[in-house]
Scaffold this motif. Sequence first.
Motif, PDB file in Angstrom:
ATOM      1  N   ALA A 106     -31.429 -19.896 -16.413  1.00  0.00           N
ATOM      2  CA  ALA A 106     -31.893 -21.257 -16.701  1.00  0.00           C
ATOM      3  C   ALA A 106     -30.937 -22.284 -16.106  1.00  0.00           C
ATOM      4  CB  ALA A 106     -32.016 -21.459 -18.204  1.00  0.00           C
ATOM      5  N   CYS A 107     -29.677 -21.900 -15.989  1.00  0.00           N
ATOM      6  CA  CYS A 107     -28.677 -22.783 -15.404  1.00  0.00           C
ATOM      7  C   CYS A 107     -28.485 -22.510 -13.915  1.00  0.00           C
ATOM      8  CB  CYS A 107     -27.349 -22.596 -16.141  1.00  0.00           C
ATOM      9  SG  CYS A 107     -26.006 -23.636 -15.547  1.00  0.00           S
ATOM     10  N   HIS A 108     -28.323 -21.245 -13.548  1.00  0.00           N
ATOM     11  CA  HIS A 108     -27.949 -20.893 -12.172  1.00  0.00           C
ATOM     12  C   HIS A 108     -29.096 -20.320 -11.353  1.00  0.00           C
ATOM     13  CE1 HIS A 108     -23.921 -21.774 -13.354  1.00  0.00           C
ATOM     14  NE2 HIS A 108     -23.830 -20.749 -14.196  1.00  0.00           N
ATOM     15  N   GLY A 109     -30.271 -20.187 -11.943  1.00  0.00           N
ATOM     16  CA  GLY A 109     -31.403 -19.615 -11.218  1.00  0.00           C
ATOM     17  C   GLY A 109     -32.132 -20.660 -10.400  1.00  0.00           C
ATOM     18  N   ASN A 110     -31.554 -21.065  -9.303  1.00  0.00           N
ATOM     19  CA  ASN A 110     -32.121 -22.161  -8.503  1.00  0.00           C
ATOM     20  C   ASN A 110     -33.055 -21.676  -7.401  1.00  0.00           C
ATOM     21  OD1 ASN A 110     -29.930 -20.991  -7.113  1.00  0.00           O
ATOM     22  ND2 ASN A 110     -29.594 -22.851  -5.914  1.00  0.00           N
ATOM     23  N   SER A 111     -33.371 -20.382  -7.363  1.00  0.00           N
ATOM     24  CA  SER A 111     -34.312 -19.839  -6.367  1.00  0.00           C
ATOM     25  C   SER A 111     -35.451 -19.164  -7.109  1.00  0.00           C
ATOM     26  CB  SER A 111     -33.613 -18.846  -5.433  1.00  0.00           C
ATOM     27  OG  SER A 111     -32.604 -19.482  -4.672  1.00  0.00           O
ATOM     28  N   GLY A 112     -36.480 -19.953  -7.453  1.00  0.00           N
ATOM     29  CA  GLY A 112     -37.599 -19.418  -8.211  1.00  0.00           C
ATOM     30  C   GLY A 112     -37.198 -18.916  -9.577  1.00  0.00           C
ATOM     31  N   GLY A 113     -36.201 -19.559 -10.164  1.00  0.00           N
ATOM     32  CA  GLY A 113     -35.757 -19.154 -11.488  1.00  0.00           C
ATOM     33  C   GLY A 113     -34.771 -18.001 -11.500  1.00  0.00           C
ATOM     34  N   VAL A 114     -34.279 -17.580 -10.317  1.00  0.00           N
ATOM     35  CA  VAL A 114     -33.365 -16.445 -10.201  1.00  0.00           C
ATOM     36  C   VAL A 114     -32.147 -16.882  -9.392  1.00  0.00           C
ATOM     37  CG1 VAL A 114     -33.115 -14.069  -9.371  1.00  0.00           C
ATOM     38  CG2 VAL A 114     -35.306 -14.837 -10.303  1.00  0.00           C
TER      39      VAL A 114
ATOM     40  N   ALA B   4     -10.563 -30.409 -17.872  1.00  0.00           N
ATOM     41  CA  ALA B   4     -10.262 -31.723 -18.440  1.00  0.00           C
ATOM     42  C   ALA B   4     -11.491 -32.600 -18.341  1.00  0.00           C
ATOM     43  CB  ALA B   4      -9.087 -32.377 -17.707  1.00  0.00           C
ATOM     44  N   GLY B   5     -11.687 -33.480 -19.308  1.00  0.00           N
ATOM     45  CA  GLY B   5     -12.852 -34.346 -19.330  1.00  0.00           C
ATOM     46  C   GLY B   5     -14.070 -33.593 -19.818  1.00  0.00           C
ATOM     47  N   SER B   6     -15.224 -34.207 -19.713  1.00  0.00           N
ATOM     48  CA  SER B   6     -16.460 -33.574 -20.158  1.00  0.00           C
ATOM     49  C   SER B   6     -17.457 -33.581 -19.017  1.00  0.00           C
ATOM     50  CB  SER B   6     -17.036 -34.318 -21.372  1.00  0.00           C
ATOM     51  OG  SER B   6     -17.287 -35.672 -21.063  1.00  0.00           O
ATOM     52  N   GLY B   7     -18.165 -32.471 -18.877  1.00  0.00           N
ATOM     53  CA  GLY B   7     -19.144 -32.334 -17.821  1.00  0.00           C
ATOM     54  C   GLY B   7     -20.446 -31.787 -18.354  1.00  0.00           C
ATOM     55  N   PRO B   8     -21.436 -31.582 -17.479  1.00  0.00           N
ATOM     56  CA  PRO B   8     -22.738 -31.076 -17.911  1.00  0.00           C
ATOM     57  C   PRO B   8     -22.657 -29.616 -18.320  1.00  0.00           C
ATOM     58  CG  PRO B   8     -22.633 -31.214 -15.520  1.00  0.00           C
ATOM     59  CD  PRO B   8     -21.376 -31.839 -16.030  1.00  0.00           C
ATOM     60  N   SER B   9     -23.628 -29.184 -19.090  1.00  0.00           N
ATOM     61  CA  SER B   9     -23.627 -27.793 -19.543  1.00  0.00           C
ATOM     62  C   SER B   9     -23.840 -26.831 -18.387  1.00  0.00           C
ATOM     63  CB  SER B   9     -24.717 -27.588 -20.601  1.00  0.00           C
ATOM     64  OG  SER B   9     -25.995 -27.957 -20.087  1.00  0.00           O
ATOM     65  N   CYS B  10     -24.576 -27.242 -17.372  1.00  0.00           N
ATOM     66  CA  CYS B  10     -24.706 -26.464 -16.139  1.00  0.00           C
ATOM     67  C   CYS B  10     -23.792 -27.109 -15.109  1.00  0.00           C
ATOM     68  CB  CYS B  10     -26.142 -26.455 -15.642  1.00  0.00           C
ATOM     69  SG  CYS B  10     -27.241 -25.468 -16.674  1.00  0.00           S
ATOM     70  N   PRO B  11     -22.728 -26.445 -14.709  1.00  0.00           N
ATOM     71  CA  PRO B  11     -21.688 -27.111 -13.914  1.00  0.00           C
ATOM     72  C   PRO B  11     -22.186 -27.656 -12.582  1.00  0.00           C
ATOM     73  CG  PRO B  11     -20.905 -25.018 -14.793  1.00  0.00           C
ATOM     74  CD  PRO B  11     -22.377 -25.057 -15.034  1.00  0.00           C
ATOM     75  N   VAL B  12     -21.974 -28.929 -12.368  1.00  0.00           N
ATOM     76  CA  VAL B  12     -22.123 -29.584 -11.070  1.00  0.00           C
ATOM     77  C   VAL B  12     -20.955 -30.562 -10.962  1.00  0.00           C
ATOM     78  CG1 VAL B  12     -24.640 -29.377 -10.941  1.00  0.00           C
ATOM     79  CG2 VAL B  12     -23.615 -31.389 -12.010  1.00  0.00           C
ATOM     80  N   PRO B  13     -20.489 -30.855  -9.750  1.00  0.00           N
ATOM     81  CA  PRO B  13     -19.379 -31.807  -9.618  1.00  0.00           C
ATOM     82  C   PRO B  13     -19.715 -33.136 -10.278  1.00  0.00           C
ATOM     83  CG  PRO B  13     -19.734 -30.632  -7.562  1.00  0.00           C
ATOM     84  CD  PRO B  13     -20.876 -30.265  -8.453  1.00  0.00           C
ATOM     85  N   THR B  14     -18.845 -33.565 -11.158  1.00  0.00           N
ATOM     86  CA  THR B  14     -19.068 -34.761 -11.950  1.00  0.00           C
ATOM     87  C   THR B  14     -17.791 -35.587 -11.971  1.00  0.00           C
ATOM     88  OG1 THR B  14     -20.619 -33.554 -13.363  1.00  0.00           O
ATOM     89  CG2 THR B  14     -19.721 -35.610 -14.234  1.00  0.00           C
TER      90      THR B  14
ATOM     91  N   LEU C 267     -16.663 -24.661  -4.253  1.00  0.00           N
ATOM     92  CA  LEU C 267     -17.594 -25.126  -3.239  1.00  0.00           C
ATOM     93  C   LEU C 267     -18.956 -25.268  -3.887  1.00  0.00           C
ATOM     94  CD1 LEU C 267     -16.625 -22.957  -0.120  1.00  0.00           C
ATOM     95  CD2 LEU C 267     -15.718 -25.184  -0.847  1.00  0.00           C
ATOM     96  N   ALA C 268     -19.548 -26.463  -3.811  1.00  0.00           N
ATOM     97  CA  ALA C 268     -20.836 -26.743  -4.449  1.00  0.00           C
ATOM     98  C   ALA C 268     -21.756 -27.392  -3.425  1.00  0.00           C
ATOM     99  CB  ALA C 268     -20.647 -27.664  -5.654  1.00  0.00           C
ATOM    100  N   GLY C 269     -22.860 -26.720  -3.116  1.00  0.00           N
ATOM    101  CA  GLY C 269     -23.759 -27.223  -2.081  1.00  0.00           C
ATOM    102  C   GLY C 269     -23.065 -27.305  -0.736  1.00  0.00           C
ATOM    103  N   ALA C 270     -22.208 -26.333  -0.451  1.00  0.00           N
ATOM    104  CA  ALA C 270     -21.346 -26.388   0.734  1.00  0.00           C
ATOM    105  C   ALA C 270     -21.443 -25.083   1.521  1.00  0.00           C
ATOM    106  CB  ALA C 270     -19.904 -26.659   0.319  1.00  0.00           C
ATOM    107  N   PRO C 271     -22.538 -24.879   2.266  1.00  0.00           N
ATOM    108  CA  PRO C 271     -22.643 -23.668   3.080  1.00  0.00           C
ATOM    109  C   PRO C 271     -21.706 -23.711   4.288  1.00  0.00           C
ATOM    110  CG  PRO C 271     -24.476 -25.126   3.546  1.00  0.00           C
ATOM    111  CD  PRO C 271     -23.725 -25.736   2.389  1.00  0.00           C
ATOM    112  N   TYR C 272     -21.485 -22.545   4.861  1.00  0.00           N
ATOM    113  CA  TYR C 272     -20.712 -22.401   6.101  1.00  0.00           C
ATOM    114  C   TYR C 272     -19.297 -22.971   5.974  1.00  0.00           C
ATOM    115  CZ  TYR C 272     -25.070 -20.998   8.329  1.00  0.00           C
ATOM    116  OH  TYR C 272     -26.243 -20.347   8.662  1.00  0.00           O
TER     117      TYR C 272
END
Length: 482
Positions: free
Chosen positions: A329-337, A225-235, A246-251
């Motif tokens: 390009a969307c999910h490669g947050n570790s050196g592009g991977v 529902a609603g509209s969010g970014p093309s690369c999913p992040v909590p919005t 879980l987003a940015g939520a280790p352990y």
Amino acid sequence: MRISRTLLLAGTAGAAILLLAPLTASAAAASLTAAFTQSSVWSSGYGAEYTVTNRGDAAASGWVVEFDLPAGSTVSSSWDSTRTSTGQHHRFANASWNGTVAAGASVRFGFNVSGTGVPSNCTVNGAPCAGGPAPSPTSARPSSPAPSVPSSPVPSTPPTSGSTVDVSTAAQLQAALAGARPGQTIRLAPGVYDGSFIGTTPGTAAAPITVTGPRTAILTNPASAGSGPSCPVPTPGWDPGYGIWLAGAPYWRLAGFTVADAKKGVILDDSPHVTIDGLYVHHIGDEGVHFRRSSSDGVIRNSTIEYTGTVQPAYGEGVYLGSANSNWACHGNSGGVDRSDRVQVLDNHIGPYVAAEHIDVKEGTVDGVIRGNTFDGRGIAGQNSADSWVDVKGTGYLIQGNTGTFAPPGTFANGYETHNPVAGSGCGNVWRDNVSDLGGVGRYAINVTSTSKCAGNLNVVHTSNSVTNATGGLTNITPTAG
């Protein structure tokens, strides 16, 4: 009859025993044991659990497990129990929802330890954890009473670290997730929780955040529902349709409950060191569980995943590790991977009606473990080249001790496959002790699609693997002894 009984009792000892034995038969009783296992280990400690099993012939109405740790080691956090610690002695009593253990059944509770020492002097309800008679009441170890579990509603302000938050509505769960703190346990009551559930607070190795509940606690979220970014992040204002995110939520630790009727099931983004234990994930539009955006060093175990890809069969993976290189390009947050590395997939039941691969291991990920799982291939759709239990495009995986079967309906080519979409991917993987029944349809239990792309780091299929009902055989490469 009184005369006959007297004569029998006056006779031989054997006759007396035969007469009286039915009169002295013991009543049904519970008999508990508790088995310790380490689930994960790091340099300064480890995660562990005890499995409490009732080997008797009557239900147990409560349990208490106690043990000692050596100096220098201590329990830093725990879940699915009520803990009391005095010095090096630790006492775990059942929680309100898992105290009854039916005959032949088991329950589990877990904990993290700071230090490397392991438990000793373990007892369950005062008897040795390995089984045996309980000591007399006068010789049993005295133990402090378990603290009471609060039954009040979820507080409106975030509770302190280490507390337990009981929730029974979707709004309470959303508030608890938003206010979560390291060391905290969010405990679900039975019921249906319909909504968007997102955790963004990091836990720590010593104080993970736990969400736990019985299987009858069901998280649903059938539509975005609603509209969010093309690369999913909590919005704010956007619901992606995930069962729990879980987003940015280790352990974190997700244990026991059900995720159903969601667009996607359990999604982990940039959330390493997450443990998923004993979840039931079913009737999901796309993939069931996704370790994504470098969610490394995670574990999924003892879980059941079925009926995925109900909306998009081509994207209905059971467990999805990493991301395709087209999505880096969307999910490669570790050196592009997407480096969702070293994930362990252990002792799960996946299928039937998992429309895509039961486990899809994406390129760019390394050094995971896939062990002890059961794959039921009924209902594999065959769309988007998804026609095997496990597709390994990652590198350095151990695939061991799994059992796979296939029967119609479905499209099925091979039990396990490798592919090499980028240089160096799909190489250096090892298969041992897997049992495959290809249902008279599949060609090979393990099909290695290329050796030329893995020069110096070949895939290895050991002879300890076995196959039945294959049109081709065990593997298309020469197996290695062992």
